[in-house]
Motif scaffolding. Structure first.
Motif, PDB file in Angstrom:
ATOM      1  N   HIS A 123       0.796  -1.226   0.000  1.00  0.00           N
ATOM      2  CA  HIS A 123       0.000   0.000   0.000  1.00  0.00           C
ATOM      3  C   HIS A 123       0.835   1.286   0.000  1.00  0.00           C
ATOM      4  O   HIS A 123       0.282   2.377  -0.183  1.00  0.00           O
ATOM      5  CB  HIS A 123      -0.949  -0.009   1.195  1.00  0.00           C
ATOM      6  N   TYR A 160      -5.130  10.722   4.043  1.00  0.00           N
ATOM      7  CA  TYR A 160      -5.052  10.142   2.698  1.00  0.00           C
ATOM      8  C   TYR A 160      -3.662   9.570   2.454  1.00  0.00           C
ATOM      9  O   TYR A 160      -2.698   9.860   3.173  1.00  0.00           O
ATOM     10  CB  TYR A 160      -5.373  11.205   1.652  1.00  0.00           C
ATOM     11  N   ASP A 161      -3.557   8.741   1.422  1.00  0.00           N
ATOM     12  CA  ASP A 161      -2.265   8.157   1.079  1.00  0.00           C
ATOM     13  C   ASP A 161      -1.496   9.084   0.140  1.00  0.00           C
ATOM     14  O   ASP A 161      -1.905  10.234  -0.091  1.00  0.00           O
ATOM     15  CB  ASP A 161      -2.450   6.762   0.478  1.00  0.00           C
ATOM     16  N   GLU A 163      -1.273   9.054  -2.920  1.00  0.00           N
ATOM     17  CA  GLU A 163      -2.037   9.342  -4.143  1.00  0.00           C
ATOM     18  C   GLU A 163      -3.291  10.156  -3.838  1.00  0.00           C
ATOM     19  O   GLU A 163      -4.164  10.297  -4.695  1.00  0.00           O
ATOM     20  CB  GLU A 163      -2.422   8.027  -4.837  1.00  0.00           C
ATOM     21  N   LYS A 164      -3.400  10.651  -2.628  1.00  0.00           N
ATOM     22  CA  LYS A 164      -4.533  11.468  -2.176  1.00  0.00           C
ATOM     23  C   LYS A 164      -5.840  10.682  -2.089  1.00  0.00           C
ATOM     24  O   LYS A 164      -6.937  11.251  -2.214  1.00  0.00           O
ATOM     25  CB  LYS A 164      -4.725  12.708  -3.081  1.00  0.00           C
ATOM     26  N   ASN A 165      -5.735   9.383  -1.870  1.00  0.00           N
ATOM     27  CA  ASN A 165      -6.917   8.566  -1.626  1.00  0.00           C
ATOM     28  C   ASN A 165      -7.169   8.481  -0.119  1.00  0.00           C
ATOM     29  O   ASN A 165      -6.233   8.273   0.667  1.00  0.00           O
ATOM     30  CB  ASN A 165      -6.714   7.148  -2.178  1.00  0.00           C
ATOM     31  N   TYR A 193      -5.139   1.369   4.239  1.00  0.00           N
ATOM     32  CA  TYR A 193      -4.724   1.714   2.871  1.00  0.00           C
ATOM     33  C   TYR A 193      -5.635   2.804   2.305  1.00  0.00           C
ATOM     34  O   TYR A 193      -6.732   3.065   2.821  1.00  0.00           O
ATOM     35  CB  TYR A 193      -4.766   0.478   1.967  1.00  0.00           C
ATOM     36  N   GLY A 194      -5.157   3.417   1.244  1.00  0.00           N
ATOM     37  CA  GLY A 194      -5.955   4.422   0.563  1.00  0.00           C
ATOM     38  C   GLY A 194      -6.969   3.760  -0.359  1.00  0.00           C
ATOM     39  O   GLY A 194      -6.643   2.814  -1.081  1.00  0.00           O
ATOM     40  N   LYS A 195      -8.212   4.242  -0.301  1.00  0.00           N
ATOM     41  CA  LYS A 195      -9.280   3.659  -1.112  1.00  0.00           C
ATOM     42  C   LYS A 195      -9.673   4.630  -2.228  1.00  0.00           C
ATOM     43  O   LYS A 195     -10.116   5.756  -1.967  1.00  0.00           O
ATOM     44  CB  LYS A 195     -10.500   3.362  -0.236  1.00  0.00           C
ATOM     45  N   LYS A 196      -9.522   4.189  -3.469  1.00  0.00           N
ATOM     46  CA  LYS A 196      -9.926   5.019  -4.598  1.00  0.00           C
ATOM     47  C   LYS A 196     -11.450   5.141  -4.632  1.00  0.00           C
ATOM     48  O   LYS A 196     -12.165   4.206  -4.303  1.00  0.00           O
ATOM     49  CB  LYS A 196      -9.426   4.419  -5.909  1.00  0.00           C
ATOM     50  N   ASN A 197     -11.920   6.310  -5.056  1.00  0.00           N
ATOM     51  CA  ASN A 197     -13.367   6.545  -5.205  1.00  0.00           C
ATOM     52  C   ASN A 197     -14.133   6.102  -3.962  1.00  0.00           C
ATOM     53  O   ASN A 197     -15.040   5.270  -4.017  1.00  0.00           O
ATOM     54  CB  ASN A 197     -13.908   5.809  -6.438  1.00  0.00           C
ATOM     55  N   TYR A 201     -17.344   3.470  -3.340  1.00  0.00           N
ATOM     56  CA  TYR A 201     -17.142   2.269  -2.522  1.00  0.00           C
ATOM     57  C   TYR A 201     -18.199   2.184  -1.422  1.00  0.00           C
ATOM     58  O   TYR A 201     -18.808   1.126  -1.217  1.00  0.00           O
ATOM     59  CB  TYR A 201     -15.744   2.311  -1.903  1.00  0.00           C
TER      60      TYR A 201
END
Length: 224
Positions: A123, A160-161, A163-165, A193-197, A201
């Motif tokens: 992650h 956020y991670d 990647e800005k998730n 972990y960072g979750k996209k969208n 979700y």
């Protein structure tokens, strides 16, 4: 009048009573180790206890994370915190140490590494973000109950991670981990972990009845 029963009050080697002060002997020893006088507890000293314990837990976590990263950590689990955050306790999660396997901590922090199985997902949070997780869990944006397993909750964190998730932390309520060579009960953080969208979700996987906490407000108690 309460009768004084001397044989129920142990003495030390000098003949002095050893059970003075507040709390059990174990609690008084803990306070002594923190430099706190158990006979004169005040609100200020209670805050000092919390600050010292938080500092010690943070230093212990950092030491264990460093050992995980350099390959010298021996246990199967680490303690993210010595107790479950109050916000989770308030929705019905029992107060136990919050644990994570050393392997999942390694996977959460690194971009790549020694674990190569198909189910091993890295992650790439980095150590700095990972070390923030205990504090972030004290004030999540939202907590959801899994509709697949009543013993699982998902904390949506206010960070956020790379990647800005938005970060999420799935937690198994009740379990066992080996920490300091002792098997203990705990709540198990399964990953972080960072979750996209994140909105998609949540909308696809949860409904209103699954929301336990949101907007800094308890919505309902945990159903188990």
């Amino acid at each position: 009048m309460v009768k004084w029963e001397e044989n129920k009050h142990p003495r030390d080697d000098d003949g002095k009573f050893t059970d003075k002060g507040q709390g059990t002997p174990a609690e008084r020893k803990r306070l002594k180790d923190l430099g706190i006088d158990s006979q004169n507890l005040t609100e200020q000293s209670k805050l000092k206890i919390e600050e010292k314990e938080n500092y010690k837990a943070e230093k212990d976590l950092e030491e264990n994370v460093n050992k995980i990263l350099n390959g010298t950590y021996k246990g199967s689990h680490i303690a993210l915190s010595n107790e479950t955050p109050k916000v989770l306790q308030n929705i019905g999660v029992p107060n136990k140490p919050l644990l994570m396997t050393a392997k999942h901590a390694y996977l959460a922090i690194n971009k790549e590494g020694k674990y190569k199985d198909d189910g091993d997902h890295y992650h790439n949070l980095g150590k700095e973000i990972f070390m923030m997780i205990p504090k972030l869990l004290k004030s999540p944006m939202m907590v959801l109950q899994s509709n697949k397993n009543n013993d699982d909750i998902i904390a949506v964190l206010n960070w956020y991670d790379k990647e800005k998730n938005i970060l999420i932390c799935p937690i198994r309520i009740g379990g066992y981990g080996k920490f300091n060579e002792i098997t203990i009960q705990g709540n198990i953080a399964k990953s972080v972990y960072g979750k996209k969208n994140i909105s998609n979700y949540i909308n696809k996987n949860f409904n209103m009845n699954d929301i336990l906490f949101a907007g800094n407000k308890k919505i309902r108690d945990l159903h188990r």
